[in-house]
Design a protein around this motif. Structure first.
Motif, PDB file in Angstrom:
ATOM      1  N   GLU A 123       0.846  -1.186   0.000  1.00  0.00           N
ATOM      2  CA  GLU A 123       0.000   0.000   0.000  1.00  0.00           C
ATOM      3  C   GLU A 123       0.883   1.238   0.000  1.00  0.00           C
ATOM      4  O   GLU A 123       1.848   1.322   0.755  1.00  0.00           O
ATOM      5  CB  GLU A 123      -0.907   0.007   1.232  1.00  0.00           C
ATOM      6  CG  GLU A 123      -1.976  -1.053   1.205  1.00  0.00           C
ATOM      7  CD  GLU A 123      -3.039  -0.771   0.165  1.00  0.00           C
ATOM      8  OE1 GLU A 123      -3.402   0.401  -0.023  1.00  0.00           O
ATOM      9  OE2 GLU A 123      -3.504  -1.743  -0.461  1.00  0.00           O
ATOM     10  N   LEU A 124       0.554   2.195  -0.836  1.00  0.00           N
ATOM     11  CA  LEU A 124       1.310   3.436  -0.895  1.00  0.00           C
ATOM     12  C   LEU A 124       0.864   4.368   0.224  1.00  0.00           C
ATOM     13  O   LEU A 124      -0.318   4.418   0.568  1.00  0.00           O
ATOM     14  CB  LEU A 124       1.112   4.108  -2.253  1.00  0.00           C
ATOM     15  CG  LEU A 124       1.566   3.314  -3.475  1.00  0.00           C
ATOM     16  CD1 LEU A 124       1.224   4.080  -4.745  1.00  0.00           C
ATOM     17  CD2 LEU A 124       3.047   3.020  -3.429  1.00  0.00           C
ATOM     18  N   THR A 125       1.818   5.107   0.768  1.00  0.00           N
ATOM     19  CA  THR A 125       1.486   6.074   1.808  1.00  0.00           C
ATOM     20  C   THR A 125       0.828   7.292   1.175  1.00  0.00           C
ATOM     21  O   THR A 125       0.857   7.481  -0.040  1.00  0.00           O
ATOM     22  CB  THR A 125       2.743   6.509   2.572  1.00  0.00           C
ATOM     23  OG1 THR A 125       3.615   7.191   1.671  1.00  0.00           O
ATOM     24  CG2 THR A 125       3.450   5.319   3.201  1.00  0.00           C
ATOM     25  N   GLU A 126       0.257   8.134   2.012  1.00  0.00           N
ATOM     26  CA  GLU A 126      -0.406   9.335   1.513  1.00  0.00           C
ATOM     27  C   GLU A 126       0.589  10.246   0.796  1.00  0.00           C
ATOM     28  O   GLU A 126       0.278  10.842  -0.231  1.00  0.00           O
ATOM     29  CB  GLU A 126      -1.051  10.076   2.679  1.00  0.00           C
ATOM     30  CG  GLU A 126      -1.910  11.239   2.258  1.00  0.00           C
ATOM     31  CD  GLU A 126      -2.645  11.856   3.426  1.00  0.00           C
ATOM     32  OE1 GLU A 126      -2.871  13.075   3.362  1.00  0.00           O
ATOM     33  OE2 GLU A 126      -2.986  11.138   4.376  1.00  0.00           O
ATOM     34  N   LYS A 186       7.615   7.074 -17.117  1.00  0.00           N
ATOM     35  CA  LYS A 186       7.815   5.637 -16.901  1.00  0.00           C
ATOM     36  C   LYS A 186       6.934   5.231 -15.723  1.00  0.00           C
ATOM     37  O   LYS A 186       7.082   5.751 -14.623  1.00  0.00           O
ATOM     38  CB  LYS A 186       9.272   5.336 -16.589  1.00  0.00           C
ATOM     39  CG  LYS A 186       9.571   3.847 -16.474  1.00  0.00           C
ATOM     40  CD  LYS A 186      11.007   3.576 -16.066  1.00  0.00           C
ATOM     41  CE  LYS A 186      11.954   4.121 -17.108  1.00  0.00           C
ATOM     42  NZ  LYS A 186      13.362   3.835 -16.788  1.00  0.00           N
ATOM     43  N   LEU A 187       6.007   4.306 -15.972  1.00  0.00           N
ATOM     44  CA  LEU A 187       5.094   3.824 -14.944  1.00  0.00           C
ATOM     45  C   LEU A 187       5.439   2.395 -14.565  1.00  0.00           C
ATOM     46  O   LEU A 187       5.762   1.583 -15.424  1.00  0.00           O
ATOM     47  CB  LEU A 187       3.650   3.860 -15.450  1.00  0.00           C
ATOM     48  CG  LEU A 187       3.047   5.200 -15.814  1.00  0.00           C
ATOM     49  CD1 LEU A 187       1.648   4.999 -16.368  1.00  0.00           C
ATOM     50  CD2 LEU A 187       3.021   6.119 -14.626  1.00  0.00           C
ATOM     51  N   GLU A 188       5.356   2.101 -13.273  1.00  0.00           N
ATOM     52  CA  GLU A 188       5.443   0.725 -12.796  1.00  0.00           C
ATOM     53  C   GLU A 188       4.034   0.332 -12.372  1.00  0.00           C
ATOM     54  O   GLU A 188       3.440   0.965 -11.504  1.00  0.00           O
ATOM     55  CB  GLU A 188       6.417   0.602 -11.628  1.00  0.00           C
ATOM     56  CG  GLU A 188       7.853   0.757 -12.053  1.00  0.00           C
ATOM     57  CD  GLU A 188       8.832   0.476 -10.938  1.00  0.00           C
ATOM     58  OE1 GLU A 188       8.407   0.282  -9.773  1.00  0.00           O
ATOM     59  OE2 GLU A 188      10.025   0.447 -11.230  1.00  0.00           O
ATOM     60  N   LYS A 230       2.730  -9.334 -10.816  1.00  0.00           N
ATOM     61  CA  LYS A 230       4.086  -8.831 -11.016  1.00  0.00           C
ATOM     62  C   LYS A 230       4.027  -7.357 -11.402  1.00  0.00           C
ATOM     63  O   LYS A 230       2.989  -6.837 -11.796  1.00  0.00           O
ATOM     64  CB  LYS A 230       4.831  -9.632 -12.073  1.00  0.00           C
ATOM     65  CG  LYS A 230       4.229  -9.549 -13.449  1.00  0.00           C
ATOM     66  CD  LYS A 230       4.994 -10.396 -14.443  1.00  0.00           C
ATOM     67  CE  LYS A 230       4.297 -10.307 -15.794  1.00  0.00           C
ATOM     68  NZ  LYS A 230       4.943 -11.113 -16.795  1.00  0.00           N
ATOM     69  N   ILE A 231       5.162  -6.704 -11.275  1.00  0.00           N
ATOM     70  CA  ILE A 231       5.291  -5.301 -11.645  1.00  0.00           C
ATOM     71  C   ILE A 231       5.797  -5.236 -13.081  1.00  0.00           C
ATOM     72  O   ILE A 231       6.796  -5.857 -13.426  1.00  0.00           O
ATOM     73  CB  ILE A 231       6.290  -4.573 -10.717  1.00  0.00           C
ATOM     74  CG1 ILE A 231       5.828  -4.598  -9.266  1.00  0.00           C
ATOM     75  CG2 ILE A 231       6.533  -3.153 -11.198  1.00  0.00           C
ATOM     76  CD1 ILE A 231       4.682  -3.674  -8.963  1.00  0.00           C
ATOM     77  N   THR A 232       5.065  -4.502 -13.931  1.00  0.00           N
ATOM     78  CA  THR A 232       5.511  -4.282 -15.308  1.00  0.00           C
ATOM     79  C   THR A 232       5.775  -2.800 -15.505  1.00  0.00           C
ATOM     80  O   THR A 232       5.143  -1.959 -14.860  1.00  0.00           O
ATOM     81  CB  THR A 232       4.468  -4.761 -16.331  1.00  0.00           C
ATOM     82  OG1 THR A 232       3.228  -4.110 -16.051  1.00  0.00           O
ATOM     83  CG2 THR A 232       4.278  -6.258 -16.270  1.00  0.00           C
ATOM     84  N   GLN A 254       2.078   1.718  -9.260  1.00  0.00           N
ATOM     85  CA  GLN A 254       2.900   1.682  -8.058  1.00  0.00           C
ATOM     86  C   GLN A 254       3.888   2.850  -7.997  1.00  0.00           C
ATOM     87  O   GLN A 254       4.214   3.322  -6.917  1.00  0.00           O
ATOM     88  CB  GLN A 254       3.664   0.358  -7.975  1.00  0.00           C
ATOM     89  CG  GLN A 254       2.776  -0.831  -7.723  1.00  0.00           C
ATOM     90  CD  GLN A 254       2.137  -0.747  -6.360  1.00  0.00           C
ATOM     91  OE1 GLN A 254       2.828  -0.707  -5.351  1.00  0.00           O
ATOM     92  NE2 GLN A 254       0.825  -0.708  -6.313  1.00  0.00           N
ATOM     93  N   SER A 255       4.397   3.280  -9.143  1.00  0.00           N
ATOM     94  CA  SER A 255       5.302   4.424  -9.157  1.00  0.00           C
ATOM     95  C   SER A 255       5.289   5.059 -10.537  1.00  0.00           C
ATOM     96  O   SER A 255       4.919   4.434 -11.526  1.00  0.00           O
ATOM     97  CB  SER A 255       6.723   4.015  -8.773  1.00  0.00           C
ATOM     98  OG  SER A 255       7.327   3.284  -9.808  1.00  0.00           O
TER      99      SER A 255
END
Length: 110
Positions: free
Chosen positions: A35-38, A59-61, A67-69, A100-101
């Motif tokens: 879980e991502l923080t605020e 660039k997106l994860e 899995k992470i793509t 995710q990022s």
């Protein structure tokens, strides 16, 4: 009728190191993304908005199929639940919850 024992029949031929790696692999496949923080969510939102407004490469994860793509391209539109994302080869829809990022692509600034 033949009674198959599944993976048990192969266990005697596997080294303990192999069994441990298989357990770790199975755990990774079933483990949901963190879980991502605020603060991380706010930073993610700012990066996505900057890339969209200035039409910069990003660039997106993305968490998909256990899995992470990574995807690199430009954001064409933002809806409430998804991004319309264009790469060199195709246009795809990415659910916002699975991101995710995000970071601006460094190649753009070189």
């Amino acid at each position: 009728m033949i009674k198959d024992r599944g993976n048990i029949k192969w266990a005697s031929m596997m080294l303990p190191e192999h069994l441990e790696l298989l357990r770790e692999y199975k755990q990774e496949r079933t483990e949901p993304p963190r879980e991502l923080t605020e603060w991380e969510l706010e930073e993610l939102q700012q990066t996505i908005e900057q890339a969209f407004n200035q039409q910069l490469d990003i660039k997106l994860e993305v968490w998909k199929d256990y899995k992470i793509t990574q995807w690199t391209g430009t954001i064409k539109s933002i809806n409430t639940n998804e991004l319309i994302f264009e790469t060199l080869l195709k246009t795809k829809s990415i659910p916002i919850q699975s991101i995710q990022s995000a970071q601006l692509d460094a190649d753009y600034y070189d």
